[in-house]
Write a protein that holds these residues in place. Sequence first.
Motif, PDB file in Angstrom:
ATOM      1  N   ALA A  53      39.982  39.005  38.404  1.00 40.25           N
ATOM      2  CA  ALA A  53      40.613  39.096  37.080  1.00 40.25           C
ATOM      3  C   ALA A  53      40.122  40.334  36.359  1.00 40.25           C
ATOM      4  N   LEU A  54      38.823  40.571  36.484  1.00 37.72           N
ATOM      5  CA  LEU A  54      38.215  41.716  35.802  1.00 37.72           C
ATOM      6  C   LEU A  54      38.811  43.021  36.299  1.00 37.72           C
ATOM      7  N   ILE A  55      38.881  43.139  37.647  1.00 43.63           N
ATOM      8  CA  ILE A  55      39.399  44.375  38.234  1.00 43.63           C
ATOM      9  C   ILE A  55      40.884  44.525  37.919  1.00 43.63           C
ATOM     10  N   GLN A 109      41.075  56.009  25.307  1.00 44.49           N
ATOM     11  CA  GLN A 109      40.226  54.838  25.127  1.00 44.49           C
ATOM     12  C   GLN A 109      39.133  55.141  24.112  1.00 44.49           C
ATOM     13  N   VAL A 115      42.696  43.196  35.487  1.00 46.03           N
ATOM     14  CA  VAL A 115      42.949  43.504  34.071  1.00 46.03           C
ATOM     15  C   VAL A 115      42.528  44.929  33.771  1.00 46.03           C
ATOM     16  N   GLY A 116      41.392  45.301  34.324  1.00 46.67           N
ATOM     17  CA  GLY A 116      40.898  46.655  34.089  1.00 46.67           C
ATOM     18  C   GLY A 116      41.872  47.690  34.578  1.00 46.67           C
ATOM     19  N   CYS A 117      42.427  47.459  35.785  1.00 44.13           N
ATOM     20  CA  CYS A 117      43.386  48.426  36.328  1.00 44.13           C
ATOM     21  C   CYS A 117      44.615  48.467  35.452  1.00 44.13           C
ATOM     22  N   GLU A 119      44.012  50.534  32.642  1.00 39.64           N
ATOM     23  CA  GLU A 119      43.984  51.953  32.971  1.00 39.64           C
ATOM     24  C   GLU A 119      45.383  52.541  32.945  1.00 39.64           C
ATOM     25  N   GLY A 154      36.889  35.501  39.018  1.00 33.61           N
ATOM     26  CA  GLY A 154      36.469  36.243  37.818  1.00 33.61           C
ATOM     27  C   GLY A 154      36.480  37.739  38.068  1.00 33.61           C
ATOM     28  N   LEU A 155      35.916  38.124  39.234  1.00 35.03           N
ATOM     29  CA  LEU A 155      35.855  39.548  39.549  1.00 35.03           C
ATOM     30  C   LEU A 155      37.244  40.130  39.722  1.00 35.03           C
TER      31      LEU A 155
END
Lengths: 362, 396
Positions: free
Chosen positions: B19-21, B37, B23-25, B28, B16-17
């Motif tokens: 995926a979060l990082i 944003q 996707v977040g990157c 960005e 999960g983490l």
Amino acid sequence: MARSSLGSTLASGLGKNLVPLLFATLCVTGILWAKISIPFLLTDVVPRLSRNLFLVLSLIIPVVAGMGLNFGIVIGAMCGQVGLILVENAGGQGLGALGLAMGLSLPLSLFFGWLTGLLLNRAKGREMITGMILGFFANGVYQAVFLLLAGPVLPFHNQNVLLDGGVGLVNTIDLVGTGRQLDALIRPSVRVSIFPIYFPVATILVSVLLCFAIRWYLRTKSGQDLRAVGQDMHVAEISGIGVDRSRVRAIMISTCLGGIGQIIFLSSWGTFNTYQSHEQVGPYAIAALLVGGATVVRATIWHAILGTLLFHTLISVVSIAGQTLVPSSWGGSQIGEYIREFLVYAVIAVTLALHAWRAKKA
Amino acid sequence: MHPIRFVRVPAWGLLGLLALIGVGCGGEKTSDAPSDQAARSGETATTTAPDAPSFDFKVGIMTGTVSQGEDEYRGAQRMIRKYGADHIRHVTYPDNFMTEQEAMISQLLNLAADPKIKAIVFAQGVPGSMAAMKRIDELRPDIEFLIYEPHEDPHQVSEYADVSIITDNLKRGETIVELAHEMGAKTFVHYSFPRHMSQELISRRMKIMEETCQKLGMEFVFANAPDPTGDQGLPGAQKFILEDVPREIEKYGTDTAFFSTNCGMQEPLIRSCADNHAIMPEQCCPSPTHGYPGALGIAIAEGQAGDMGAIRNAIQEKVVAAGNSGRMATWPVSTGIVGIEALTEIAIQSVQGKVRVNDPDVIVAELQKAAGAKVTVHPFEDVDNYYMFLMDSVIF
């Protein structure tokens, strides 16, 4: 055969971790939808994680002792606030003053934790609702003391704390002496966008220390007793464990940790709402723990860490994503707020319902 | 047994983490700057207003939602219509702002993440504003803070805000009671609750009201009402008002004036006063749109929104129909709308370097321009960036 076993393992894993997965999916969807940059997210989420984690961790021990989610943590938070008020009134400054506030909160937390434990022993099986109502009752007493007695009876004199009329405390206290003391102790920063991202290392370290302390405690004789009580009170009683004493001890520890956690939280915040800061502690900390995958009968340190991270990421992300979803001319400015409330609390309701469903099935 | 698993990280947690990082990157990369944003979050549908002046920065406005205070929300929307969404960004704080301050800070951080934001108007300055200003100041010291109706201690707020304006609560302690006396009141009932009474100005205003009542030979009654943010919520507080006003009237007669310090209580209070022929000299936040339309069943048509003259006429008709003429009053315009308009204009001029943000002459001029009526402004004690304002009342 092997494929079927793998499938059932996956299905079982998915079922067990449905809530965190749901939250993680919502977070990722929100980040993608609103195109939120990671630096912005870190700026918002890192301080939240550091200041909230201690409070969430303080809920673990009562769950292990089979007492469910300790809604009575609000009482611990009030004790922490009393410590802060006394130190701010005395004009205390610096890290020592913050430590003193924690020290002052401890005897209060121990006393009220003991009383709470005694009460909860008389309400076995209904600890959560009893704790919640007890929080309302304690809130009334707290308000009466600081609105009516502060000044005429209790010797408060600091202009930063006391209302000009000399009766009652101001509704927001600026923590000039104790604010940000722990956060600022070790705080490296990285600038990758318009904002620098600060890492409050000392605050995070204190929470990490608590993780190890809880782990250590639960391996001691006393901790093992709590686990046994949490498993089955009757069997524990037969084994010669003082069930009621163990339960009172669990609540006393949780209340003390709640008080210290609230001091860390408010110090990081820098100001506090004298009459309502404690009210947000119970629901928020409990929600974070549930979001991490904990249930009313099982909570681990990793549930607390992951839950705090996911819960606060979602709060940060959903409001912004909600605004993106609806243009401002259609009320987008406020719709994000409603979407946040709906999503966050809906998922928590689902968590509780799932737990009830599984318990029935078992 | 339920062992505490500390060392073994659950696999899904890591996934999960990651995926979060990840996707977040990814997000960005597609984002040119934080402003992108920010710009996309909500205001994209509204285009630049045709008559908007050419300045290349933005002003952020934070208000409550319509359920908390419609005037402020509408005031911010008016500013968007005037200057366009590329100059004004509007966000809201949670309805339950007392207990969800983390969410409020997120909204403000999102505003501050936009490098074009140079000033933020808080309306109202609910508890938590001070913490938010502290946090943003640490990250973006160039942003100016302008506050309408701060709830926190005046001396403490002034340390963080560039300028604050609030209705002159101290002077209103005299004017409201005097107006009630002129309208025939013999008793003055003041509804409030401990959280509000711990606010410096509200607490001092109540004492002034009590003294003015004594001076005018009126009886002053403090009635404790439930806190709308407490366990009973707003419905509980509103129900209390509906039930308690007739009780007070039975006790003190119809020549009783009622006043409440809480916005959510105004509607039931006005309705009860109209129904029972009691006196309603002024709301907590005086405005023709605050409580009156809902209480008296006035539907504001789309074209009427913001037309204070039309709204006042509609209230007049309803008050006369209820047989309570001459016993209900308010200020001629909405202080929420006026406050937001004035502060937004001051913010724009201040960022442009045309005026000093806390110049009292500028504050008077902008308040009068927004109100279209005479406004009196006084500084709060010795504080040079905290001003209190007053307008004359209209009696229906």
